[in-house]
Design an enzyme around this catalytic site. Structure first.
Site, PDB file in Angstrom:
ATOM      1  N   HIS A 409       0.656  -1.311  -0.372  1.00 42.64           N
ATOM      2  CA  HIS A 409       0.042   0.171  -0.047  1.00 42.64           C
ATOM      3  C   HIS A 409       0.756   1.110   0.255  1.00 42.64           C
ATOM      4  O   HIS A 409       1.426   1.614   0.988  1.00 42.64           O
ATOM      5  CB  HIS A 409      -0.810   0.029   1.640  1.00 42.64           C
ATOM      6  CG  HIS A 409      -1.918  -1.372   1.127  1.00 42.64           C
ATOM      7  ND1 HIS A 409      -2.557  -1.353   1.847  1.00 42.64           N
ATOM      8  CD2 HIS A 409      -2.245  -1.972   0.036  1.00 42.64           C
ATOM      9  CE1 HIS A 409      -3.292  -3.233   1.543  1.00 42.64           C
ATOM     10  NE2 HIS A 409      -3.119  -2.148   0.259  1.00 42.64           N
ATOM     11  N   GLU A 412       1.138   3.934   2.888  1.00 48.81           N
ATOM     12  CA  GLU A 412       1.636   3.576   4.196  1.00 48.81           C
ATOM     13  C   GLU A 412       2.924   3.329   4.368  1.00 48.81           C
ATOM     14  O   GLU A 412       3.712   2.454   4.930  1.00 48.81           O
ATOM     15  CB  GLU A 412       0.550   2.007   4.339  1.00 48.81           C
ATOM     16  CG  GLU A 412      -1.017   2.103   4.222  1.00 48.81           C
ATOM     17  CD  GLU A 412      -1.235   1.284   4.175  1.00 48.81           C
ATOM     18  OE1 GLU A 412      -0.534   0.374   4.219  1.00 48.81           O
ATOM     19  OE2 GLU A 412      -2.457   0.156   4.562  1.00 48.81           O
ATOM     20  N   HIS A 505       2.593  -2.583   7.369  1.00 47.65           N
ATOM     21  CA  HIS A 505       1.463  -1.824   6.833  1.00 47.65           C
ATOM     22  C   HIS A 505       1.159  -0.363   7.647  1.00 47.65           C
ATOM     23  O   HIS A 505       2.052  -0.911   8.870  1.00 47.65           O
ATOM     24  CB  HIS A 505      -0.148  -2.372   6.545  1.00 47.65           C
ATOM     25  CG  HIS A 505      -0.094  -3.530   5.640  1.00 47.65           C
ATOM     26  ND1 HIS A 505      -0.676  -3.666   4.674  1.00 47.65           N
ATOM     27  CD2 HIS A 505       0.976  -4.516   4.972  1.00 47.65           C
ATOM     28  CE1 HIS A 505      -0.636  -4.294   3.709  1.00 47.65           C
ATOM     29  NE2 HIS A 505       0.283  -4.859   3.915  1.00 47.65           N
ATOM     30  N   GLU A 577       0.607  -4.188  11.608  1.00 43.12           N
ATOM     31  CA  GLU A 577      -0.018  -2.637  11.316  1.00 43.12           C
ATOM     32  C   GLU A 577       0.618  -1.988  12.593  1.00 43.12           C
ATOM     33  O   GLU A 577       0.346  -1.574  14.047  1.00 43.12           O
ATOM     34  CB  GLU A 577      -1.477  -2.754  11.533  1.00 43.12           C
ATOM     35  CG  GLU A 577      -2.637  -3.805  10.462  1.00 43.12           C
ATOM     36  CD  GLU A 577      -2.553  -2.765   9.352  1.00 43.12           C
ATOM     37  OE1 GLU A 577      -2.098  -2.133   9.021  1.00 43.12           O
ATOM     38  OE2 GLU A 577      -2.649  -4.038   8.353  1.00 43.12           O
TER      39      GLU A 577
END
Length: 842
Positions: A409, A412, A505, A577
């Site tokens: 992504h 990010e 991420h 994350e």
């Protein structure tokens, strides 16, 4: 030296050029990686041709007088080989020789097809879609960590909610001309983007007193589509959606010039798409002052007041938009400043870092930089292999692998900073780093989506889709980055065990750092996938939250890297994350994360790997016991919420863990958009071709012996299955149900199908049963089933059945009709008896 050899070599060189050499010459010239003359390539194919076609001639006549003095043919070959290697025409540049130039050469390490970073030439310039305009300025920021903690903004509840004015009442001071959105798709790219003269999009200042801000975002990772001045010091901003889509507006990064020090400016982004955001709980935007960086060595810092995240009241019948507003005072007059959603980390930043690694004489010994593939736009996707050289092949084969990736992504950038911290540590001279390189092979993909990073996308590649929902794709040309990643890991699994896979991420709705994993269904490794996250939370207690981790596998996440790698056999498969905001834990509670915090997490990943693989399993055992207790409490709480009682003293490990965990949904693209129309058709065609190839691979047996053996195996299995089914059917009958004693003995000899039916002699006064019907013995099972759809008696080979038993009325065996293949043999009718049905099966 060798007259015959030289003569034939001259003849060969006057022929047509070698096809492989000609192809490689044109290929490398086209891509700009080979600039030498055609003749500089060694004609190895010519040598192979001569050696293959004339071995006896060379052995018998090319050594001159020495030929008669060497009786052994093997010695002749060695001597001839040494003479060939000494020839400047035949000597290969792919061989390495020792100091004495002996005949025992070693192969040189193969060179890459694509260019690798080198100090001899400038960095590979990023390639942009031809629709994008790109300014010529090089944007560079210094790396800096604030000396003091940066606290989250505390909302007062009195923050102003500005009314959205728009172009009707405001003045457009910056706007991109054409932005490819949904309905269009990527076609071509070039260095520098769009051809032609770069337009001046910002307004022209009327004089030194004009205090209009000058906006710009046409640089690497920049994202701003439009700026509208609605008041003297107030601006409404519109973000550009991900290219070739109509959504994914979250990442912003733009430049402002012509600032004033004293006034308070207000900026409002008007087209955000997420209903929830960390800006509602105190997250601040980032500010970078060029003058501060030049004079005081100060980089990115958190700034902003009156921060408010709210729903846009303008309703145009489309999806709802949300607004982010904040106020700020610039530190200097006439300064150049940048705003960003998070600390930027561009493709050029990555190349500079990899260049320093490639040019480090120590790090380059155990870190090999390779090209995994090229992206859609032609940008290089780099692959790093990090491990210490092994002493023996057995030692190299025993090493386990660890696969790490980031920036699938593009918006990010948290993942790049965690990855940088990991690389800094694993490439260092630390004893722990050396130990990790001794026992592991690290495969590192620092930037999986370089195209998205370059153009300033938030989630998508230039295919207009989220790559982290397409790891099962078969479209290599449309999704090359993840297609090659998946196949690289598939090959790696064939070579060695992959202990851990982790994709870095960023998260826009939760604070702290946490992992998403996959529940293991194998009871032998029950809860083992949770040990690594629990250890990581103990090593980084003020950053990592184990309670925020989730291990549920949702259907909408089947295409993610985490789930696909888990289904390929990697037990410890995670998505890490990292929050865009800050921490709510320990000493970092209520503060923003800096780049140093994220880089430190990369070190903690290495530290936790050592704990996980420690020969002393004390930590592992303790974590498993703690996990069982935590899960026990979680189950108890869940059953209390449902109003049900559960005895947790007994065996409760068979409870489905997925039922007690919440959803991992945290993004606005959890559900895949599917493929664009132009790619969906290609996918259908590839699927059809794949099925055709699979059918072609099913080759028929070639010899009669193979066919006979296969027939005998199937026949034997068929007999055994029929025996089992017959026993099952008879066990289900009533006890008082008996077959008549005149039942049949069915005999099937090995080499010949033959039925011998023996009936016991009846008394003359014993009448036949009125329900007797015709006895049919077909060879074709399928035709028999069509003629007699209801079976009543099952007969198995070489089995005598008591004829006094009668079938229960209306009972049908539960056999599928497709169990046996139908043949083209005709049915054979036998004598008709009006009482008994007997069936045989091939």
């Amino acid at each position: 030296m060798f007259p015959a050899l030289e003569t034939q070599l001259n003849q060969e060189t006057h022929r047509l050029p070698d096809p492989y050499e000609d192809f490689m010459y044109r290929h490398l010239q086209y891509y700009g990686y080979f600039k030498a003359q055609r003749g500089s390539l060694s004609n190895s194919a010519t040598y192979q041709h001569i050696q293959k076609n004339n071995p006896q001639y060379l052995l018998n006549g090319s050594l001159g007088e020495k030929d008669d003095l060497i009786p052994d043919t093997l010695q002749k070959e060695k001597l001839l080989y040494s003479h060939m290697l000494s020839s400047p025409r035949l000597r290969s540049r792919q061989l390495l020789y020792d100091e004495l130039d002996e005949v025992n050469p070693r192969l040189r390490e193969p060179r890459e097809l694509f260019s690798i970073l080198s100090t001899k030439r400038p960095l590979q310039a990023p390639r942009w879609p031809t629709e994008c305009e790109v300014i010529k300025e090089n944007i560079h920021h210094i790396e800096w960590a604030p000396p003091q903690l940066e606290y989250l903004y505390q909302p007062t509840g009195n923050e102003k909610v500005p009314e959205i004015v728009g172009e009707k009442k405001g003045t457009v001071v910056y706007q991109l001309d054409s932005v490819p959105t949904e309905g269009s798709y990527f076609t071509s790219s070039r260095v520098g983007g769009k051809r032609g003269i770069i337009k001046q999009l910002a307004v022209t200042l009327q004089g030194p007193e004009d205090n209009t801000l000058l906006f710009e975002s046409r640089f690497e990772s920049g994202n701003l589509q439009k700026a509208v001045r609605v008041d003297t010091y107030e601006y409404e901003l519109t973000l550009r959606t991900d290219l070739y889509t109509n959504k994914h507006t979250q990442w912003f990064y733009f430049r402002v010039q012509n600032t004033r020090k004293d006034p308070t400016y207000r900026f409002t982004i008007v087209n955000l798409l997420k209903s929830k955001s960390l800006y509602t709980v105190g997250m601040k935007p980032l500010l970078y002052s060029q003058l501060d960086a030049d004079t005081r060595n100060i980089g990115w810092r958190r700034e902003g007041n009156e921060i408010k995240y709210y729903k846009n009241n303008t309703d145009d019948g489309q999806q709802p938009f949300y607004c982010l507003t904040w106020t700020i005072q610039f530190p200097y007059d006439q300064d150049t400043c940048f705003f960003a959603h998070f600390y930027p980390y561009t493709y050029t930043d990555l190349q500079c870092y990899l260049l320093s690694v490639a040019n480090n004489p120590i790090q380059s010994q155990f870190c090999k930089l390779r090209t995994l593939c090229r992206s859609l736009a032609g940008n290089t996707v780099y692959l790093l292999t990090i491990t210490n050289p092994s002493q023996t092949p057995q030692e190299a084969a025993a090493k386990k692998a660890v696969v790490l990736s980031a920036r699938v992504h593009p918006g990010e950038s948290n993942g790049s900073w965690v990855m940088k911290g990991f690389l800094d540590f694993i490439l260092s001279n630390s004893p722990d780093a050396r130990l990790l390189r001794d026992i592991f092979v690290f495969k590192v993909l620092p930037m999986l989506n370089p195209d998205g990073v370059i153009v300033g996308n938030y989630r998508c590649s230039l295919a207009g889709r989220d790559l982290n929902r397409h790891y099962k794709t078969i479209l290599k040309e449309s999704f090359p980055c993840i297609w090659y990643t998946r196949n690289m890991i598939k090959r790696l699994l064939e070579e060695r065990e992959v202990l851990l896979y982790c994709d870095f991420h960023g998260h826009s709705r939760k604070n702290n750092i946490f992992l998403y994993g996959c529940n293991n269904n194998n009871h032998k490794y029950w809860l083992h996938e949770r040990v690594f996250p629990l250890m990581l939370s103990k090593n980084a207690p003020d950053k990592f939250s184990f309670h925020s981790c989730n291990f549920k596998v949702q259907k909408c996440k089947e295409g993610t890297g985490r789930v696909v790698m888990w289904r390929m056999g990697i037990l410890n498969s995670y998505t890490m994350e990292s929050t865009f905001g800050g921490s709510t834990l320990g000493s970092k509670k209520g503060t923003h994360f800096t780049t140093e915090d994220l880089k430190s997490l990369g070190y903690h990943v290495c530290d936790t790997l050592l704990d996980l693989c420690d020969p002393d399993q004390t930590k592992f055992t303790q974590c498993l016991a703690e996990l069982k207790e935590l899960l026990r409490q979680k189950i108890h709480k869940k059953f209390n919420e449902l109003g049900r009682d559960k005895d947790l003293e007994g065996s409760w490990s068979n409870i489905s863990l997925s039922d007690i965990e919440s959803s991992t949904s945290g993004s606005d693209s959890s559900l895949s958009d599917g493929l664009p129309v132009h790619l969906a058709n290609i996918a259908d065609e590839l699927n059809q071709k794949k099925k055709m190839l699979q059918r072609k691979k099913k080759k028929s047996l070639q010899t009669r012996k193979q066919r006979n053996e296969q027939y005998q195996r199937k026949n034997l299995m068929r007999k055994l299955k029929l025996t089992e089914d017959t026993a099952t059917n008879f066990s289900r009958r009533d006890k008082d149900t008996r077959l008549d004693s005149s039942m049949v003995t069915l005999i099937l000899p090995k080499n010949k199908e033959r039925i011998q039916t023996n009936f016991n002699r009846r008394d003359k006064d014993t009448p036949l049963d009125p329900s007797m019907t015709t006895l049919i013995l077909p060879k074709n099972k399928e035709k028999m089933q069509k003629q007699q759809p209801g079976f009543t008696v099952s007969c198995s080979p070489k089995r005598t059945i008591n004829s006094s038993q009668e079938p229960a009325p209306g009972v049908k065996p539960n056999w599928p009709r497709s169990r046996y293949r139908a043949t083209k043999r005709s049915c054979v009718a036998v004598a008709a008896y009006p009482s008994l049905h007997i069936y045989t099966y091939p």
